[in-house]
Design a protein around this motif. Sequence first.
Motif, PDB file in Angstrom:
ATOM      1  N   GLY A 122     -19.504  -7.479  -3.581  1.00 19.69           N
ATOM      2  CA  GLY A 122     -18.796  -6.251  -3.205  1.00 19.69           C
ATOM      3  C   GLY A 122     -18.555  -5.348  -4.402  1.00 19.69           C
ATOM      4  N   MET A 123     -19.628  -4.847  -4.983  1.00 18.45           N
ATOM      5  CA  MET A 123     -19.514  -4.038  -6.204  1.00 18.45           C
ATOM      6  C   MET A 123     -18.719  -2.767  -5.968  1.00 18.45           C
ATOM      7  N   HIS A 124     -18.890  -2.169  -4.812  1.00 18.91           N
ATOM      8  CA  HIS A 124     -18.223  -0.900  -4.512  1.00 18.91           C
ATOM      9  C   HIS A 124     -16.727  -1.065  -4.327  1.00 18.91           C
ATOM     10  N   GLN A 125     -16.313  -2.265  -3.869  1.00 15.48           N
ATOM     11  CA  GLN A 125     -14.911  -2.497  -3.543  1.00 15.48           C
ATOM     12  C   GLN A 125     -14.573  -3.979  -3.745  1.00 15.48           C
ATOM     13  N   PRO A 126     -14.434  -4.399  -5.024  1.00 15.97           N
ATOM     14  CA  PRO A 126     -14.148  -5.807  -5.296  1.00 15.97           C
ATOM     15  C   PRO A 126     -12.767  -6.234  -4.836  1.00 15.97           C
ATOM     16  N   THR A 127     -11.827  -5.305  -4.778  1.00 18.33           N
ATOM     17  CA  THR A 127     -10.495  -5.551  -4.219  1.00 18.33           C
ATOM     18  C   THR A 127     -10.003  -4.253  -3.592  1.00 18.33           C
ATOM     19  N   THR A 128      -9.083  -4.386  -2.647  1.00 18.38           N
ATOM     20  CA  THR A 128      -8.474  -3.205  -2.031  1.00 18.38           C
ATOM     21  C   THR A 128      -6.987  -3.449  -1.870  1.00 18.38           C
ATOM     22  N   MET A 129      -6.178  -2.500  -2.326  1.00 20.37           N
ATOM     23  CA  MET A 129      -4.730  -2.591  -2.162  1.00 20.37           C
ATOM     24  C   MET A 129      -4.262  -1.483  -1.229  1.00 20.37           C
ATOM     25  N   TYR A 130      -3.397  -1.852  -0.300  1.00 19.22           N
ATOM     26  CA  TYR A 130      -2.818  -0.925   0.660  1.00 19.22           C
ATOM     27  C   TYR A 130      -1.347  -0.704   0.321  1.00 19.22           C
ATOM     28  N   TYR A 131      -0.680   0.164   1.073  1.00 20.49           N
ATOM     29  CA  TYR A 131       0.698   0.456   0.691  1.00 20.49           C
ATOM     30  C   TYR A 131       1.510   1.048   1.837  1.00 20.49           C
ATOM     31  N   LEU A 132       2.829   0.988   1.657  1.00 19.00           N
ATOM     32  CA  LEU A 132       3.777   1.719   2.473  1.00 19.00           C
ATOM     33  C   LEU A 132       4.108   3.022   1.769  1.00 19.00           C
ATOM     34  N   GLY A 133       4.090   4.105   2.503  1.00 25.40           N
ATOM     35  CA  GLY A 133       4.652   5.363   2.018  1.00 25.40           C
ATOM     36  C   GLY A 133       5.922   5.605   2.809  1.00 25.40           C
ATOM     37  N   ILE A 134       7.069   5.570   2.129  1.00 25.63           N
ATOM     38  CA  ILE A 134       8.359   5.685   2.807  1.00 25.63           C
ATOM     39  C   ILE A 134       8.995   7.030   2.446  1.00 25.63           C
ATOM     40  N   ASN A 135       9.434   7.760   3.445  1.00 24.18           N
ATOM     41  CA  ASN A 135      10.149   9.005   3.173  1.00 24.18           C
ATOM     42  C   ASN A 135      11.358   8.689   2.279  1.00 24.18           C
ATOM     43  N   LYS A 136      11.502   9.408   1.185  1.00 20.65           N
ATOM     44  CA  LYS A 136      12.552   9.087   0.221  1.00 20.65           C
ATOM     45  C   LYS A 136      13.953   9.261   0.788  1.00 20.65           C
ATOM     46  N   ASP A 137      14.137  10.178   1.735  1.00 16.56           N
ATOM     47  CA  ASP A 137      15.451  10.323   2.363  1.00 16.56           C
ATOM     48  C   ASP A 137      15.802   9.065   3.151  1.00 16.56           C
ATOM     49  N   SER A 138      14.826   8.540   3.900  1.00 15.77           N
ATOM     50  CA  SER A 138      15.043   7.295   4.641  1.00 15.77           C
ATOM     51  C   SER A 138      15.281   6.140   3.674  1.00 15.77           C
ATOM     52  N   TRP A 139      14.499   6.122   2.600  1.00 12.49           N
ATOM     53  CA  TRP A 139      14.629   5.053   1.603  1.00 12.49           C
ATOM     54  C   TRP A 139      16.007   5.088   0.935  1.00 12.49           C
TER      55      TRP A 139
END
Length: 361
Positions: free
Chosen positions: A244-261
């Motif tokens: 998997g040269m193009h994508q040896p690892t993939t990291m995902y994430y939460l995007g949280i509205n800062k007001d809610s956070w």
Amino acid sequence: MLKKLIVITTVFMMLVLVGCEQVNVSNADNDGVSNEKVKWQLATAWPHSMFLQEIPKKWAEDVKKASGGRLEIEIYAAGELMGGGEVLDAANMNTIDAYHAATNMWIGKMPAAPFFTTIPMLMEEGLRLGWIYEGGGLELWQKMYDEEGLNIQVVPLGFTGPETLAWSNKEMASLEDWEGVKYRTAGWWAEILRERGVSVTSTPAGEVYTGLERGVIDAAEFATPNIDRDLGFDEVSKFYTGPGMHQPTTMYYLGINKDSWNKLPDDLKEIVMLTAQSTTLWSYTKDQHLSMEANSYFIEKGITSVSVDMESQKQLQEDTIKYLDSKSEELGGIFKESWDSIKVYREDYMKFRDLMMPKTE
């Protein structure tokens, strides 16, 4: 690295659960800790049927348990509240509290975005996790959003290993084999391959299967073997190519509205962070296990597995570094800062790995 992460995450989760019991008791004693329940709406960039949708669902379940029900997150798949490409703007405007996606989806808005999701050729598992959690990667990730003026708190959530390099009906074992091939991919990898004579196309995800079936495209990459099996690419391809040269690892994430956070009490913020780390570990090991099963399934089915030769891999790694060096000088700012940080961390990591890791088969 993985064993250390397992130990740390286990200890953290035990502390969180003990802490939750203490909170419940102290609440009963009216110590000032709020019993108010918080409910969030979270939209994802993934369809119901995709493994990636299981990541925020698992996290939401863990948050509810660890918080004693004080924080509940309703999870919506792409298309239920909005399209997958609309989740960032929706959270930024506080239409929803949070979303789950991959940062490289916003490369048009933030050119440095792929650094925090995947980089061709360069970021294996230990290197990616080490840089994000301990090497300054997460701080740069948040800085990129802040500099863009986005009201978003970044929390890593989800991790997968190497993706399938190509599903095809032509063997693609060397750079010579790739010349002129109509190959579905995107992002930096697309730019790098164009310089090598590959005919890159940005076929939409929903058309990859039919594109291979009808010969509209010669080859395609999409995701890990686990996810690719669910999508049936083995039904319309003869060859299954790695690494998997193009994508040896993939990291995902939460995007949280800062007001809610910012409205969350400190203990719930800690629960969000620690359960996100434990779910990230779960997603990595789960996807790896299922991808190993998928690999065996493809081979047993008679799909021919192909590995790109080492000389071609070395050339493509050199191409990648040259491309990112050039973009870094062109764009400067957070792009250059992130790339410089990765290069320094990677050099130290490789020295350590080469000394400490056995090299036997």
